[in-house]
Design a protein around this motif. Structure first.
Motif, PDB file in Angstrom:
ATOM      1  N   SER A   5      27.582  66.250  93.324  1.00  0.00           N
ATOM      2  CA  SER A   5      27.154  64.867  93.133  1.00  0.00           C
ATOM      3  C   SER A   5      25.914  64.796  92.242  1.00  0.00           C
ATOM      4  N   GLU A   6      25.001  65.732  92.425  1.00  0.00           N
ATOM      5  CA  GLU A   6      23.787  65.747  91.602  1.00  0.00           C
ATOM      6  C   GLU A   6      24.100  66.133  90.162  1.00  0.00           C
ATOM      7  N   VAL A   7      25.063  67.027  89.968  1.00  0.00           N
ATOM      8  CA  VAL A   7      25.458  67.415  88.612  1.00  0.00           C
ATOM      9  C   VAL A   7      26.064  66.228  87.870  1.00  0.00           C
ATOM     10  N   ASP A  48      20.974  71.142  83.776  1.00  0.00           N
ATOM     11  CA  ASP A  48      20.149  69.943  83.923  1.00  0.00           C
ATOM     12  C   ASP A  48      19.919  69.611  85.396  1.00  0.00           C
ATOM     13  N   ALA A  49      20.939  69.827  86.227  1.00  0.00           N
ATOM     14  CA  ALA A  49      20.782  69.570  87.657  1.00  0.00           C
ATOM     15  C   ALA A  49      19.816  70.576  88.290  1.00  0.00           C
ATOM     16  N   LEU A  50      19.849  71.802  87.818  1.00  0.00           N
ATOM     17  CA  LEU A  50      18.911  72.813  88.314  1.00  0.00           C
ATOM     18  C   LEU A  50      17.479  72.480  87.904  1.00  0.00           C
ATOM     19  N   VAL A  51      17.322  71.935  86.702  1.00  0.00           N
ATOM     20  CA  VAL A  51      15.992  71.492  86.250  1.00  0.00           C
ATOM     21  C   VAL A  51      15.512  70.352  87.137  1.00  0.00           C
ATOM     22  N   ALA A  52      16.402  69.372  87.381  1.00  0.00           N
ATOM     23  CA  ALA A  52      16.031  68.223  88.208  1.00  0.00           C
ATOM     24  C   ALA A  52      15.670  68.637  89.626  1.00  0.00           C
TER      25      ALA A  52
END
Length: 287
Positions: free
Chosen positions: A119-121, A138-142
Motif C-alpha cells: 500500500s505504501e509503495v 521511494d517507499a524505502l526512502v519515505a
C-alpha cells in the motif's frame, strides 16, 4: 543543436510528469529531447504538447526492457515506432504485467525486515505507470530506511540481494526485430554499464545487430571510457549510429538533462529511418 535522446517521466521511473520533463529540457537549453519511458508510450501526447509550447523538438521513444537467457538485463531504446503495433504491444504488455507481480513479491520479502507495505509503495506511482524497483526505493526512502534511491539500490535492491526477484522480458534480439517491424529505430542503451550489473558479450551483441539494431548509446555516464572505445570500434565495424544521452529521471537519479548529447546528423538519420510515428521539431514536421 543540443539533442538528448533518453529521458524518463512518471509514466515509468522518473519523478516528473511528461510535460514537466519537456519544460525542464527547455530550461536546460536543449533543442530536442526524446521521452523514453520503460515499456510505455503513455506520456507521448502530454510531452509533445508541452514540447511544442516550450518551442523544443520532441522525439517519441520508449525503453524496452529485455533479458537474455542467462538472465542479463538489457535495455533497447526505440524511437519513432508505431505505438499500436500488435507484436510489440504484446511483448511490452507481458513485461509490464510481470513487473507488477515481481514488485509485489519483492515487497513481501522486504516486509520481513523493513517497515514497508505494498500500500505504501502504491503511493509512489500513478495509474498506468510501468512499475519498477525505483518505486519500491521511494517507499524505502519515505520509511526512513535509506536516504535516496541510489542508496536503496546499492544496499537493498541490488540484483544480488535476497530481496531481488527477476521478471519476464523479451530476448534482446526479439525486441530489436519487433521495434523494426513496428517502424522504429532500435538503439542499444548503455551497453557496457557494468556498474548496473552483468553486461552481454559479443554473441548477444551480434544477434541484436543481425536482428536489425540501428545504433548504440555510447556517451552515457554509466559507460566507462574503455568500454566506450570498444563500442566505437563495434559501431564503425557495423555502421551503427552513435548516440549520447542523459538518461534523465528527475530527482530519481543524479543524471542531468543534456550532460551527454547526440549529433544533429545522427538525429537526421534516425528521423529518416523511423516510419512508425512522427517526431515534432520547431518549424518542420519530420518522419
Amino acid at each position: 543543436m543540443m539533442i538528448d535522446l533518453h529521458a524518463h517521466s512518471t509514466v515509468s521511473d522518473g519523478t516528473e510528469p511528461p510535460a514537466d520533463v519537456m519544460r525542464a529540457a527547455a530550461a536546460a537549453g536543449l533543442d530536442v529531447v526524446a521521452l523514453t519511458d520503460h515499456d510505455s508510450t503513455a506520456g507521448w501526447e502530454a510531452a509533445q504538447s508541452a514540447a511544442i509550447t516550450a518551442g523544443i523538438g520532441f522525439v517519441p521513444g520508449m525503453e524496452v526492457t529485455c533479458r537474455t537467457v542467462e538472465g542479463i538485463s538489457v535495455h533497447v531504446l526505440s524511437y519513432l515506432h508505431d505505438p499500436t503495433h500488435p507484436g510489440l504491444l504484446d511483448e511490452i504488455g507481458k513485461a509490464r504485467e510481470a513487473r507488477m507481480t515481481r514488485a509485489e513479491h519483492m515487497v513481501e520479502l522486504l516486509a520481513e525486515d523493513f517497515p514497508i507495505t505494498w500500500s505504501e509503495v502504491t503511493n509512489h506511482f500513478g495509474h498506468g505507470t510501468t512499475i519498477g524497483r525505483p518505486h519500491i526505493a521511494d517507499a524505502l526512502v519515505a520509511a526512513g530506511v535509506v536516504s535516496d534511491r541510489s542508496e536503496a539500490f546499492a544496499q537493498i535492491l541490488t540484483a544480488h540481494s535476497r530481496y531481488y526477484v527477476p521478471h519476464y522480458a523479451p530476448d534482446p534480439a526479439t525486441a530489436v526485430a519487433l521495434v523494426r517491424a513496428a517502424g522504429g529505430v532500435p538503439v542499444f542503451a548503455h551497453p557496457v554499464a557494468s556498474s548496473r550489473g552483468r553486461i552481454v558479450g559479443d554473441v548477444v551483441f551480434a544477434e541484436m545487430i543481425d536482428a536489425g539494431l540501428v545504433g548504440v548509446e555510447i556517451d552515457h555516464r554509466d559507460n566507462p571510457e574503455a568500454g566506450r572505445q570498444k563500442l566505437r570500434r563495434i559501431a564503425a565495424r557495423h555502421d551503427l549510429l552513435i548516440t549520447g544521452s542523459s538518461d534523465y529521471h528527475g530527482a530519481g537519479k543524479p543524471n542531468r538533462l543534456g550532460e551527454n548529447t547526440t549529433d544533429e546528423a545522427v538525429l537526421d538519420r534516425i528521423l529518416s529511418i523511423g516510419s512508425g510515428t512522427k517526431a515534432y521539431l520547431p518549424g518542420r514536421l519530420a518522419h
